[in-house]
Design an enzyme around this catalytic site. Sequence first.
Site, PDB file in Angstrom:
ATOM      1  N   GLU A  59     -11.787  -5.612  21.817  1.00 10.20           N
ATOM      2  CA  GLU A  59     -11.373  -4.511  20.595  1.00 10.20           C
ATOM      3  C   GLU A  59     -11.952  -5.570  19.209  1.00 10.20           C
ATOM      4  O   GLU A  59     -12.420  -4.696  18.343  1.00 10.20           O
ATOM      5  CB  GLU A  59      -9.769  -4.398  20.845  1.00 10.20           C
ATOM      6  CG  GLU A  59      -9.061  -3.918  19.361  1.00 10.20           C
ATOM      7  CD  GLU A  59      -7.941  -4.295  19.235  1.00 10.20           C
ATOM      8  OE1 GLU A  59      -7.637  -5.241  18.144  1.00 10.20           O
ATOM      9  OE2 GLU A  59      -6.864  -3.945  19.894  1.00 10.20           O
ATOM     10  N   ASP A 117     -10.909   0.975  24.883  1.00  7.92           N
ATOM     11  CA  ASP A 117     -10.954   0.985  23.668  1.00  7.92           C
ATOM     12  C   ASP A 117     -11.879   0.048  23.083  1.00  7.92           C
ATOM     13  O   ASP A 117     -12.754   0.388  22.233  1.00  7.92           O
ATOM     14  CB  ASP A 117      -9.456   0.957  22.967  1.00  7.92           C
ATOM     15  CG  ASP A 117      -9.189  -0.533  23.118  1.00  7.92           C
ATOM     16  OD1 ASP A 117      -9.373  -1.289  24.214  1.00  7.92           O
ATOM     17  OD2 ASP A 117      -8.225  -0.789  22.227  1.00  7.92           O
TER      18      ASP A 117
END
Length: 347
Positions: A59, A117
């Site tokens: 991330e 993500d």
Amino acid sequence: MHAYRCCLAVLIAVSLLMPAPALAQATPLADQWVKYRDHFVAADGRVRDTANNEISHTEGQGSAMLFAQAFDDRATFDRVWRWTQEKLRRPDSALFAWRWDPNDTAHPVSDSNNASDGDILIAWALSLAASRWHDRDYALEARRILAEIRGKLIDRMDGHLVLMPGTDGFKLQDGSLMVNPSYYIYPAFREFARIDPSPVWPRLRRDGLALLTKARFGPWALTTDWVTLTASGGVLPAANLPPRFGFDAIRIPLYLIWGGAATPQLLSSERRYWDAFAVADSQVPAWIDVTNGSVAPFPAPAGFRAIIQLAQPRPDPAPLPEIGDKDDYYSASLTLLAGLARRATGR
């Protein structure tokens, strides 16, 4: 209505004990990127999560790559991308191990599972960088990652596509799936449909938005950080995790706005919740338990406030909160993301 008023009373009482937010300053966004880069991006390209024992994760690497290309900082982009490939890329895949721990010198990558993500942020940054700097290699890398996201991270449940948080550990024995709604990065899906023409991306966008209409819980009808999709088609707060609208779910309004999907209905619950604090002239807490109304004993950081302000349309919007000297990695990242979303949408 009675439950709503009780919840409102608790929130206002707690928030009155919190310090008033600092005034926002109109610092240029590019200057804030320099501050972010100098504070969180190490010389070798590792992005430090300063509130989490200095670990690094996909991330953070993907976010820094996204920021670097947005501010035309190719040297930093390449530095972060090089470290990400060398330290986190899985040997059997185009995807990446989600976490690197400098405190474990023997095994800094102790968990080879990925986080979708992070993979999405990295692919998004590469795709945008390919267009900005006319570099075919970036585009090829982005397409490699996207092919594996489509093949390994998208499941089906009740006739809908579902974005899995990782390749392992999120399919439960009873047939249910554990999902993080904030991993649906809607502006990235729009870019993916351009660079990787596939019906998957518009359908994943559509089905993610449909999921949000169901994932509303408690008196405020807020989405929790993690949810469970049951085999019978239901949506529940994830078991064995706090049922909070908090550090993950705060990104949902951000990505809705940036992705051009922020309808009044999809933002109505969050705005109603935040407006309660505006009425009381007090500060939003960092999280709320959607089931019992209990709230964090500390206020939402500046990055949260940037998203909240972005989601509240005003005829003459004030400058968003900026990165402060004491902000941790995550708050600073949210602040920059909100600034880029405003720049992209004009809100």
